[in-house]
Motif scaffolding. Structure first.
Motif, PDB file in Angstrom:
ATOM      1  N   LEU A   1       0.556 -10.459  -1.137  1.00 24.28           N
ATOM      2  CA  LEU A   1       0.105  -9.296  -1.899  1.00 24.28           C
ATOM      3  C   LEU A   1       0.583  -9.372  -3.346  1.00 24.28           C
ATOM      4  O   LEU A   1      -0.177  -9.107  -4.287  1.00 24.28           O
ATOM      5  N   TRP A   2       1.842  -9.738  -3.544  1.00 21.01           N
ATOM      6  CA  TRP A   2       2.432  -9.832  -4.892  1.00 21.01           C
ATOM      7  C   TRP A   2       1.648 -10.790  -5.774  1.00 21.01           C
ATOM      8  O   TRP A   2       1.402 -10.514  -6.952  1.00 21.01           O
ATOM      9  N   LEU A   3       1.265 -11.924  -5.220  1.00 23.90           N
ATOM     10  CA  LEU A   3       0.502 -12.910  -5.991  1.00 23.90           C
ATOM     11  C   LEU A   3      -0.908 -12.438  -6.313  1.00 23.90           C
ATOM     12  O   LEU A   3      -1.564 -12.988  -7.198  1.00 23.90           O
ATOM     13  N   ASN A   4      -1.367 -11.424  -5.611  1.00 24.74           N
ATOM     14  CA  ASN A   4      -2.693 -10.869  -5.882  1.00 24.74           C
ATOM     15  C   ASN A   4      -2.646  -9.677  -6.826  1.00 24.74           C
ATOM     16  O   ASN A   4      -3.620  -8.943  -6.964  1.00 24.74           O
ATOM     17  N   ARG A   5      -1.509  -9.479  -7.475  1.00 21.74           N
ATOM     18  CA  ARG A   5      -1.376  -8.554  -8.597  1.00 21.74           C
ATOM     19  C   ARG A   5      -1.624  -7.101  -8.198  1.00 21.74           C
ATOM     20  O   ARG A   5      -2.275  -6.343  -8.928  1.00 21.74           O
ATOM     21  N   VAL A   6      -1.090  -6.714  -7.036  1.00 23.06           N
ATOM     22  CA  VAL A   6      -1.163  -5.314  -6.625  1.00 23.06           C
ATOM     23  C   VAL A   6       0.244  -4.800  -6.377  1.00 23.06           C
ATOM     24  O   VAL A   6       1.160  -5.568  -6.043  1.00 23.06           O
ATOM     25  N   GLU A   7       0.429  -3.497  -6.541  1.00 23.55           N
ATOM     26  CA  GLU A   7       1.702  -2.885  -6.212  1.00 23.55           C
ATOM     27  C   GLU A   7       1.836  -2.822  -4.693  1.00 23.55           C
ATOM     28  O   GLU A   7       0.852  -2.647  -3.969  1.00 23.55           O
ATOM     29  N   VAL A   8       3.089  -2.944  -4.215  1.00 26.49           N
ATOM     30  CA  VAL A   8       3.347  -3.029  -2.777  1.00 26.49           C
ATOM     31  C   VAL A   8       4.505  -2.100  -2.405  1.00 26.49           C
ATOM     32  O   VAL A   8       5.522  -2.064  -3.086  1.00 26.49           O
ATOM     33  N   ASP A   9       4.325  -1.371  -1.323  1.00 28.11           N
ATOM     34  CA  ASP A   9       5.442  -0.667  -0.700  1.00 28.11           C
ATOM     35  C   ASP A   9       5.881  -1.452   0.528  1.00 28.11           C
ATOM     36  O   ASP A   9       5.036  -1.952   1.278  1.00 28.11           O
ATOM     37  N   VAL A  10       7.181  -1.558   0.737  1.00 21.85           N
ATOM     38  CA  VAL A  10       7.728  -2.196   1.944  1.00 21.85           C
ATOM     39  C   VAL A  10       8.317  -1.065   2.778  1.00 21.85           C
ATOM     40  O   VAL A  10       9.307  -0.449   2.390  1.00 21.85           O
ATOM     41  N   ILE A  11       7.703  -0.790   3.919  1.00 26.35           N
ATOM     42  CA  ILE A  11       7.923   0.478   4.615  1.00 26.35           C
ATOM     43  C   ILE A  11       8.408   0.260   6.045  1.00 26.35           C
ATOM     44  O   ILE A  11       8.140  -0.772   6.656  1.00 26.35           O
ATOM     45  N   PRO A  12       9.108   1.248   6.604  1.00 30.71           N
ATOM     46  CA  PRO A  12       9.582   1.146   7.983  1.00 30.71           C
ATOM     47  C   PRO A  12       8.517   1.597   8.972  1.00 30.71           C
ATOM     48  O   PRO A  12       7.521   2.237   8.590  1.00 30.71           O
ATOM     49  N   PRO A  13       8.714   1.307  10.256  1.00 28.71           N
ATOM     50  CA  PRO A  13       7.720   1.681  11.266  1.00 28.71           C
ATOM     51  C   PRO A  13       7.480   3.176  11.400  1.00 28.71           C
ATOM     52  O   PRO A  13       6.394   3.592  11.825  1.00 28.71           O
ATOM     53  N   ASN A  14       8.463   4.013  11.066  1.00 30.54           N
ATOM     54  CA  ASN A  14       8.279   5.446  11.233  1.00 30.54           C
ATOM     55  C   ASN A  14       7.693   6.114   9.995  1.00 30.54           C
ATOM     56  O   ASN A  14       7.748   7.341   9.853  1.00 30.54           O
ATOM     57  N   SER A  15       7.108   5.328   9.090  1.00 30.49           N
ATOM     58  CA  SER A  15       6.469   5.882   7.901  1.00 30.49           C
ATOM     59  C   SER A  15       5.172   6.590   8.264  1.00 30.49           C
ATOM     60  O   SER A  15       4.603   6.399   9.339  1.00 30.49           O
ATOM     61  N   THR A  16       4.694   7.383   7.312  1.00 26.76           N
ATOM     62  CA  THR A  16       3.320   7.850   7.377  1.00 26.76           C
ATOM     63  C   THR A  16       2.463   6.875   6.574  1.00 26.76           C
ATOM     64  O   THR A  16       2.882   6.396   5.525  1.00 26.76           O
ATOM     65  N   PHE A  17       1.288   6.556   7.074  1.00 27.79           N
ATOM     66  CA  PHE A  17       0.510   5.461   6.510  1.00 27.79           C
ATOM     67  C   PHE A  17      -0.722   5.908   5.728  1.00 27.79           C
ATOM     68  O   PHE A  17      -1.477   5.066   5.238  1.00 27.79           O
ATOM     69  N   GLU A  18      -0.937   7.225   5.595  1.00 27.68           N
ATOM     70  CA  GLU A  18      -2.239   7.679   5.097  1.00 27.68           C
ATOM     71  C   GLU A  18      -2.517   7.323   3.647  1.00 27.68           C
ATOM     72  O   GLU A  18      -3.672   7.316   3.223  1.00 27.68           O
ATOM     73  N   SER A  19      -1.483   7.015   2.848  1.00 26.90           N
ATOM     74  CA  SER A  19      -1.729   6.736   1.430  1.00 26.90           C
ATOM     75  C   SER A  19      -2.138   5.291   1.169  1.00 26.90           C
ATOM     76  O   SER A  19      -2.445   4.936   0.025  1.00 26.90           O
ATOM     77  N   TYR A  20      -2.174   4.456   2.192  1.00 27.61           N
ATOM     78  CA  TYR A  20      -2.446   3.030   1.994  1.00 27.61           C
ATOM     79  C   TYR A  20      -3.855   2.650   2.444  1.00 27.61           C
ATOM     80  O   TYR A  20      -4.408   3.241   3.374  1.00 27.61           O
ATOM     81  N   GLY A  21      -4.388   1.646   1.769  1.00 28.80           N
ATOM     82  CA  GLY A  21      -5.673   1.084   2.178  1.00 28.80           C
ATOM     83  C   GLY A  21      -5.514  -0.134   3.055  1.00 28.80           C
ATOM     84  O   GLY A  21      -6.334  -0.395   3.935  1.00 28.80           O
ATOM     85  N   VAL A  22      -4.435  -0.902   2.804  1.00 31.24           N
ATOM     86  CA  VAL A  22      -4.175  -2.135   3.551  1.00 31.24           C
ATOM     87  C   VAL A  22      -2.706  -2.161   3.950  1.00 31.24           C
ATOM     88  O   VAL A  22      -1.829  -1.898   3.120  1.00 31.24           O
ATOM     89  N   ILE A  23      -2.442  -2.450   5.208  1.00 26.37           N
ATOM     90  CA  ILE A  23      -1.077  -2.669   5.691  1.00 26.37           C
ATOM     91  C   ILE A  23      -1.024  -4.040   6.352  1.00 26.37           C
ATOM     92  O   ILE A  23      -1.862  -4.358   7.201  1.00 26.37           O
TER      93      ILE A  23
END
Length: 693
Positions: A444-466
């Protein structure tokens, strides 16, 4: 903390004369340093004899810093118990599996579960907080220092009676009764059926010899021991000095403690980063991963770099399950690297950067762990470089303040999977959990996008790709959250061995929900021999990588589609034309499952096509792709700061296009730049920051 970046260093004036301290203050003012961290290793000064305290010297230091415009973060001194403490209370020492206590003489010689140490901890922490709760020069407290089992414990575990008793209490609380535990853990194997919790003994390395379920619980408990110890100190500090922030310094991606849980009760996260420690080179993507993980470990996404490498690092001996080893003396940062490291941290959301340390020590252990100043205290190249970057950050601070990193992509970091694959079954696989985590992030980093590194108990609704690499162990709650994420329109990318284990570290049998998510059953799997690769051919109709042929290694699992569409087939040994990459439509989203370990370049290209498929645009559009240049962004409203960092040791040119932008300013020079296609020269390790609207 808001408004001005914290720019500083760790400082140890107790190791130097008053004359040296006075010179340090003058140089700190010259360099623009506005904060120091002090006192984290001073218990023997603060309490030279049990119950007899001396804070006069520390008050004098704090006052001196304040008169020179320097704020203070005080460390609680519990990482280094004084000799009198260990002599009087020897059972505070961690104990190995055979009951042998650690020898005193390094640091971290204590067990966090020891009740006597807890009492002594409360006493010194409460007294420290009471002394400085009304002192305006003190802005916060750092709990302990790099909490872990430490140098005093050869296996980095403790098997003292208190740990064993608390582990049994932990199991009783989790399972309720012994029959439930026996059933969940399958203790009939090897005739280990327990009749009482007091019969349970914690496992020791090599962990794979023990019951998998019992061992994962031991690793969870070991992590929880530190979480509770930090929480214990945080509660005291917040009770006594509620106006000061509370933090503790993490160690990058240290694998033995769940840092998401550790940071849950802290006001701000901190981390220590030494890019060249123990190695002549480093991967800047890994450093970026540390920052993006730390940002998401913080409950409010705020973090500080509490220790950043300022010079060549010292040699360091260590003990591991493989034996005794040593890290060589480090190589010195090249000209421009220190400045670059600061800006990389800020780009990824850091609100402050402190170096370790201010002045290189002449005594003790870390005599060649170099600070901003060398042993003689004469300002040289590294000092001048820090002075330059601090000056720049003061100028642009208002533009940075209030901005934040906003990511539409995420990588899932599962400590349970890490412990199950890399600790318990260490060496079973030709690939590792941490290795696949880094690879997924870098794609993801090499594709020039911002990345969150998240735990399993996160809420995922703000992401398009995990991306969930090597998700070896997953409980039912995580499966349900991932199903919901995909059903609502997200794209989930899975790599081999996903969902293999349940929450008890048992091989999962009931996989109905997982089959609905992935659309496949696993037909056959095998570890690939070291010299063997599997051919992977994508179909012409695949929405990603269409028609491409690549190769995978390490592992091979082929799929039996249920609702998924095969988009790539494999050929290896006796296997021919078997589905190895599948795409399953589930609700409004898609799950992509990959059945082999792809090399970095292939995974990066695959992720690029997923981002296009999901309409997630990169920060910039490159005319001439250069992987040695990093692009990262912080946003506020309709504005954006784009950090452009040359991680190469040679001059480069950044060539890219900014679309739908009307105004571009070079933040470091205040020069306007014509929007559209842009070409910027970058010296070795250089940094540019563009303010765009």
């Amino acid at each position: 903390m808001r408004g001005v970046l914290l720019l500083g260093a760790a400082h140890y004036p107790e190791l130097w004369t008053s004359e040296v301290f006075a010179k340090d203050l003058e140089l700190m003012k010259r360099i623009g340093l506005n904060v120091v961290r002090v006192a984290e290793f001073t218990w023997s000064l603060l309490e030279p004899i049990e119950g007899r305290y001396d804070f006069v010297w520390l008050h004098e230091l704090v006052d001196s810093y304040g008169r020179n415009g320097i704020r203070v973060v005080l460390g609680t001194p519990t990482a280094t118990p004084p000799p009198w403490l260990v002599k009087k209370y020897p059972d505070v020492l961690p104990v190995d599996f055979n009951g042998v206590p650690a020898r005193y003489g390094v640091r971290r010689e204590y067990c966090p579960n020891n009740p006597v140490y807890r009492t002594l901890t409360e006493r010194i922490v409460r007294r420290l907080a009471s002394e400085f709760r009304d002192d305006g020069n003190v802005i916060g407290f750092q709990i302990d220092n790099e909490v872990h089992w430490g140098e005093a414990s050869s296996w980095r575990y403790c098997y003292c009676p208190y740990c064993i008793a608390r582990f049994r209490e932990y199991l009783r609380a989790r399972y309720g009764d012994i029959d439930t535990l026996n059933k969940a853990m399958g203790t009939l194997v090897w005739s280990h059926r327990f009749t009482d919790f007091d019969e349970i003994t914690p496992p020791k390395p090599p962990f794979d010899l023990y019951n998998r379920s019992l061992t994962i619980e031991w690793l969870r408990f070991r992590s929880l021991s530190w979480v509770e110890y930090v929480r214990f100190q945080a509660s005291i500090l917040k009770e006594v000095a509620p106006d000061k922030f509370v933090t503790t310094n993490l160690m990058g991606l240290y694998p033995e403690i769940d840092y998401y849980e550790l940071c849950r009760d802290l006001d701000v996260c901190s981390t220590d980063v030494y890019p060249k420690f123990g190695a002549d080179t480093y991967d800047p993507a890994f450093i970026a991963l540390i920052y993006d993980a730390t940002r998401n470990m913080s409950r409010n996404r705020r973090f500080i770099v509490m220790e950043l490498q300022a010079g060549a690092t010292d040699g360091y001996g260590y003990v591991s399950p493989e034996g005794i080893g040593v890290f060589k003396l480090g190589v010195s940062p090249e000209p421009g690297e220190i400045r670059k490291w600061v800006y990389q941290a800020v780009a990824h959301g850091a609100e402050g950067v402190l170096f370790w340390n201010w002045r290189t020590n002449c005594i003790g252990k870390e005599q060649f762990w170099h600070g901003i100043l060398d042993h003689d205290g004469i300002p040289r190249r590294r000092f001048n470089e820090v002075e330059k970057v601090f000056s720049e950050l003061y100028r642009i601070g208002k533009a940075v303040d209030g901005t934040s990193v906003e990511a539409k992509t995420a990588v899932l970091l599962s400590y349970d999977s890490l412990w199950a694959a890399d600790v318990i079954e260490r060496g079973y696989y030709s690939h590792s959990y941490v290795g696949e985590l880094i690879k997924a992030y870098k794609a993801l980093w090499l594709n020039r996008v911002e990345v969150d590194v998240i735990p399993p108990n996160s809420t995922f609704e703000s992401y398009g790709v995990i991306v969930a690499p090597f998700l070896y162990l997953a409980d039912g709650g995580l499966v349900d959250r991932l199903r919901e994420f995909v059903y609502r329109g997200g794209v989930l990318l899975l790599t081999p061995r996903a969902f293999t284990k349940d929450e008890y570290n048992r091989v999962r049998i009931d996989d109905t929900k997982i089959q609905e998510l992935t659309g496949v059953k696993i037909k056959e799997y095998t570890r690939l021999p070291a010299d063997s690769e599997a051919l992977v051919k994508f179909t012409e109709w695949s929405p990603i990588m269409h028609g491409m042929t690549v190769r995978g290694s390490s592992w091979l699992e082929v799929y039996e589609p249920v609702t998924a569409n095969p988009i790539a087939y494999t050929k290896w040994s006796w296997l021919s034309d078997e589905p190895i990459v599948t795409l399953n439509t589930y609700g409004k989203g898609e799950t992509i499952a990959i059945g082999t370990v792809l090399p970095q370049d292939v995974l990066t290209n695959l992720v690029k096509e997923i981002l296009v498929f999901k309409n997630i645009a990169p920060i910039i559009h490159e005319d001439d792709y250069d992987p040695s240049i990093e692009y990262y962004a912080r946003v506020m409203g309709t504005g954006k700061l784009i950090f452009i960092i040359n991680h190469g040791a040679t001059d480069r040119k950044a060539k890219f296009e900014l679309k739908n932008i009307t105004e571009v300013t070079d933040l470091l020079t205040d020069k306007k730049i014509e929007p559209g296609k842009i070409e910027l020269p970058l010296r070795a390790h250089d940094v540019k920051i563009l303010s765009v609207k």
